[in-house]
Design a protein around this motif. Structure first.
Motif, PDB file in Angstrom:
ATOM      1  N   PRO A 158      12.241  73.269   0.192  1.00 11.49           N
ATOM      2  CA  PRO A 158      13.437  73.966   0.685  1.00 11.49           C
ATOM      3  C   PRO A 158      14.746  73.429   0.114  1.00 11.49           C
ATOM      4  O   PRO A 158      15.754  74.127   0.130  1.00 11.49           O
TER       5      PRO A 158
ATOM      6  N   GLU B 275      15.507  79.101  -0.570  1.00 10.60           N
ATOM      7  CA  GLU B 275      14.350  78.458   0.038  1.00 10.60           C
ATOM      8  C   GLU B 275      13.172  79.414   0.001  1.00 10.60           C
ATOM      9  O   GLU B 275      12.660  79.858   1.031  1.00 10.60           O
TER      10      GLU B 275
ATOM     11  N   GLN C 125       9.427  80.991  -0.226  1.00  9.46           N
ATOM     12  CA  GLN C 125       8.162  80.546   0.367  1.00  9.46           C
ATOM     13  C   GLN C 125       7.312  79.835  -0.673  1.00  9.46           C
ATOM     14  O   GLN C 125       7.208  80.261  -1.818  1.00  9.46           O
ATOM     15  N   GLY C 126       6.709  78.713  -0.264  1.00  9.79           N
ATOM     16  CA  GLY C 126       5.848  77.950  -1.151  1.00  9.79           C
ATOM     17  C   GLY C 126       6.573  76.891  -1.941  1.00  9.79           C
ATOM     18  O   GLY C 126       5.931  76.101  -2.642  1.00  9.79           O
TER      19      GLY C 126
ATOM     20  N   HIS D  11       6.147  73.096  -2.519  1.00  4.11           N
ATOM     21  CA  HIS D  11       6.339  72.563  -1.174  1.00  4.11           C
ATOM     22  C   HIS D  11       5.510  71.290  -1.005  1.00  4.11           C
ATOM     23  O   HIS D  11       4.350  71.230  -1.437  1.00  4.11           O
TER      24      HIS D  11
ATOM     25  N   GLN E  77       7.095  85.868  -4.023  1.00  3.28           N
ATOM     26  CA  GLN E  77       8.395  86.283  -4.548  1.00  3.28           C
ATOM     27  C   GLN E  77       8.293  87.504  -5.473  1.00  3.28           C
ATOM     28  O   GLN E  77       9.177  88.357  -5.489  1.00  3.28           O
TER      29      GLN E  77
ATOM     30  N   LYS F 147       0.905  82.706  -0.785  1.00  5.86           N
ATOM     31  CA  LYS F 147       1.739  81.514  -0.649  1.00  5.86           C
ATOM     32  C   LYS F 147       2.969  81.584  -1.546  1.00  5.86           C
ATOM     33  O   LYS F 147       3.916  80.826  -1.376  1.00  5.86           O
TER      34      LYS F 147
END
Length: 816
Positions: free
Chosen positions: A662, A656, A658-659, A686, A538, A535
């Motif tokens: 945004p 933006e 992931q997790g 998120h 990065q 999740k």
């Protein structure tokens, strides 16, 4: 390891040796003796008696009146309540005046009107650990073998006149997990001769070769470097003689029957575990060694069905079916029973790591697995096999067939080391002579010779796997020379100044900065749930989750590749307990691999992760509550970079990832000579993930420290206080909403040059009055010269240059 001194005396003379003093000598030489146990717990005047008759007590249904011959002129009448007492038995009898454990004294007594002139004893009443005896013996009197002589002193008969040394062994001294290992040690300490068993002289083989009855099929030479078997026919299963049972009980092992007891006895004696199979149950008269198959089933001696996998090592029959877990436990199907007539006796050198994994996975830790885990002496595989075969022939009447069937892989060779007298004395601060050193190695039974002046070549026997370097030999010299005999001397040699490495100092600085700012350091688990790290990819893009072969639980099934899941779990735990205001951080290792099935170690990198949640200030009578936001977290991250002296090399780009939320997250970049490098991410979790974890707005950052190790190293530089006044100019720009403020500031610094002391954004405004997709940014610029007062004209000229550059580059307009 429990060492019976009676048994030990078979190998080393203990005449005139005080056992308590011996225990002290062994402890001083490097092996701690936890205790010295006297097996006789105060028993005296107990002899062997023969029960000539047994009659029911006339006034008590549960009592019997026994006539017992104890070798005296008159028979004794003893009242006994044991259910298993019967005429014709040989039993231990405590005479009148006998002492029992706990200080009990036996006297003449009348029980329900019947005279009792002593007591027929159980094993427990004699101070014997009855848990090591069969259940039927635990619940009644101790019945002795029929051939036992009446009147014999029970103390010596049952080996109670023995003292047991409890060796507390460190992992490196597994050589003393055997009576012979203990004998080598005591022989060296006392300087006395060592008498070892000679199984080759005790062995009498028949004419029929073993290979006619059993063959070795497949053999995994990598995990089993030596596998050997003998065939023994015509055995008769029976209880072991008392001397053998006594020695097993003294070592804490329950006697079973003469075959099993012999294998246990030799295991204790040589440190080499053995296993006996019922030869008639081995399919195809073939035995072999192979790895297990995933989800393969096997029923062990304890009747439990075990599920195996490819990490287990198995003994198999001619049909390739498992008949034993190598080094751990035998199989129920090939168990030695009362009906067994023919045996296959096994002795082997299994890989210790494989045995340890199987033992731990299945929860089957035994005396045998304990020894295999620590690696047995390869030189004892055959001697132990021969010793056990000779004892079985003697105690069970077996016929030993000729020869050994074996499969041999790569054999371990003795270690050969060189040692100089000067090096010994330099290390120990002594003046030991070469004669004293050779004398010590002679006592240790290490082959040695002088190869040059004051230089010895030492051959380390394979039983001492802990000795691999010449400093290990110096330790052997020191402990047998006597630590008390080594003088106190000043330490000599080059000194190394201690200190932190650059990486250690950087981590320490970060911890101090965050701790002083009110953040709390936490430490999460290295194992997380499967899928959690995915999740937040990065820091681990293009890497695979590394699964554990034997996870503790489903929640701890993969090794972490991000610290964020652990911080979120800690935050959830605290929020569930009404601890809502959190500012926590962790500096820890994560693991990255491009492989699904590992063939090499994963890459290990260090990350810094922060988590912020709750309120910046709690509500009070004069202050309203203020929840934390993105800029609180960004401010903490910026403070770290300022403290490390690399703030000018750091940039933030709206992103933006992931997790993350945004619209409330950014990526962090480090500018180096090679260009911009992505080193981290920060932002709000998120909303869907927050809802799943039942968390309020929560902000996290994760930064790789690997690149910072070589680009930090800030040294504080002190400056004089300003002596000349500053001049301030404010500008308000109207420009497109998608223009990033960071780019404005970068351009201002570039155009204003060294006279610019500070630049700050103090207002942001959007509204219909500005036009569609427009925003107003108000910026304050502070100018100052270090050595003179600036004039209004030069600042006006410089400031106009800055404004013009902003207008041209970003199509900005000065707000009227």
């Amino acid at each position: 390891m429990k060492v019976s001194t009676q048994w030990l005396a078979d190998y080393v003379s203990l005449e005139d040796v005080n056992i308590e003093q011996l225990a002290e000598q062994i402890t001083r030489s490097g092996i701690e003796i936890d205790s010295v146990e006297n097996r006789n717990q105060g028993v005296s005047k107990v002899v062997v008696g023969y029960v000539k008759s047994k009659e029911k007590h006339p006034d008590a249904d549960k009592l019997n009146i026994c006539k017992v011959d104890v070798g005296a002129e008159e028979e004794l009448q003893i009242v006994c309540g044991a259910k298993n007492v019967d005429a014709g038995q040989k039993v231990p009898v405590a005479l009148v005046g006998a002492k029992m454990p706990g200080g009990l004294e036996i006297k003449k007594a009348k029980l329900r009107g019947a005279l009792s002139q002593g007591m027929i004893c159980s094993a427990k009443e004699l101070g014997i650990n009855d848990k090591l005896l069969p259940k039927e013996i635990q619940e009644g009197i101790l019945v002795l073998p029929a051939e036992t002589e009446v009147g014999t002193d029970v103390i010596s008969l049952l080996g109670l006149d023995d003292q047991v040394l409890d060796f507390d062994l460190t992992p490196n001294r597994s050589d003393c997990l055997s009576m012979l290992g203990a004998a080598y040690e005591v022989s060296a300490i006392l300087g006395r001769e060592l008498a070892l068993p000679q199984p080759d002289k005790e062995l009498t083989e028949g004419t029929e070769p073993t290979e006619n009855f059993i063959k070795i099929g497949q053999h995994d030479a990598e995990l089993c470097s030596h596998y050997a078997v003998r065939h023994i026919s015509g055995v008769k299963i029976a209880p072991s003689p008392l001397w053998l049972q006594n020695r097993l009980i003294a070592a804490g092992i329950r006697p079973i029957n003469n075959i099993v007891d012999v294998t246990n006895y030799v295991m204790l004696e040589y440190g080499q575990p053995l296993h006996a199979f019922d030869a008639d149950t081995i399919a195809g008269q073939t035995i072999g060694v192979r790895k297990g198959v995933n989800k393969e089933k096997f029923v062990t001696l304890d009747g439990q069905e075990r599920e195996l996998d490819e990490h287990d090592l198995l003994i198999v029959d001619g049909n390739n079916a498992p008949i034993a877990l190598a080094g751990v436990m035998g199989g129920l199907a090939t168990e030695v029973t009362d009906q067994t007539v023919n045996l296959v006796l096994e002795s082997a050198k299994f890989d210790g790591g494989t045995v340890r994994k199987t033992s731990r996975k299945l929860g089957l830790r035994s005396e045998a697995s304990q020894r295999f885990e620590k690696e047995v002496d390869p030189a004892r595989v055959i001697p132990a096999l021969d010793r056990a075969a000779a004892l079985i022939a003697k105690l069970a009447g077996g016929n030993i067939h000729k020869g050994i069937v074996e499969a041999v892989g790569t054999q371990q060779q003795p270690v050969v080391l060189q040692l100089t007298v000067n090096k010994v004395n330099d290390y120990l601060g002594t003046s030991i002579t070469i004669e004293e050193i050779t004398g010590i190695f002679g006592r240790l039974h290490f082959d040695h010779k002088e190869v040059a002046q004051d230089t010895l070549e030492i051959v380390v026997p394979t039983r001492r796997g802990d000795i691999t370097r010449n400093v290990d030999l110096i330790e052997e010299i020191a402990r047998l020379y006597g630590y008390d005999n080594i003088p106190v001397t000043a330490i000599e040699g080059p000194a190394t100044l201690g200190g932190y490495t650059g990486a250690q100092q950087l981590r320490r600085n970060i911890r101090e900065m965050l701790s002083y700012a009110g953040w709390f350091e936490v430490m999460g688990y290295s194992f997380i749930r499967e899928g959690e790290a995915l999740k937040f990819p990065q820091q681990s893009a293009n890497h695979q989750e590394v699964k554990l072969a034997m996870p503790m639980s489903e929640d701890r099934s993969v090794i972490r590749s991000s610290l964020i899941p652990g911080l979120v779990d800690i935050a959830t735990y605290n929020h569930n307990r009404k601890q809502n205001n959190l500012a926590i951080f962790e500096i820890g290792h994560v693991f990255q691999s491009e492989e699904v099935n590992l063939t090499k170690q994963p890459q290990e990198i260090t990350l810094l992760s922060l988590l912020l949640s709750g309120e910046r200030e709690e509500k009070s009578w004069n202050v309203s509550s203020q929840p934390v936001d993105f800029y609180d977290l960004k401010g903490a991250v910026e403070a770290i970079f300022i403290g490390l002296g690399i703030e000018n090399s750091i940039s933030y780009v709206a992103d933006e990832p992931q997790g993350f939320h945004p619209g409330r997250s950014a990526s962090i970049y480090l500018t180096t000579e090679q260009g911009k490098q992505h080193i981290g991410t920060l932002g709000q979790l998120h909303p869907e993930f927050q809802q799943e974890k039942e968390l309020p707005d929560t902000y996290v950052a994760e930064i790789s420290l690997e690149s910072l190790y070589t680009h930090s190293g800030h040294v504080a530089v002190y400056k004089d206080l300003p002596r000349f006044p500053a001049m301030q100019r404010d500008i308000a720009l109207v420009l497109d909403q998608n223009v990033e403020v960071d780019k404005l500031i970068t351009l201002i610094k570039q155009e204003a040059g060294q006279l610019l002391e500070a630049v700050d954004v103090f207002d942001v405004f959007t509204g219909s009055k500005l036009g569609e997709n427009k925003k107003s940014i108000a910026i304050s610029l502070v100018y100052r010269h270090k050595e003179r007062t600036l004039t209004d004209e030069e600042i006006t000229t410089l400031h106009q240059k800055v404004v013009s550059s902003l207008e041209q580059t970003f199509n900005a307009e000065l707000r009227k």
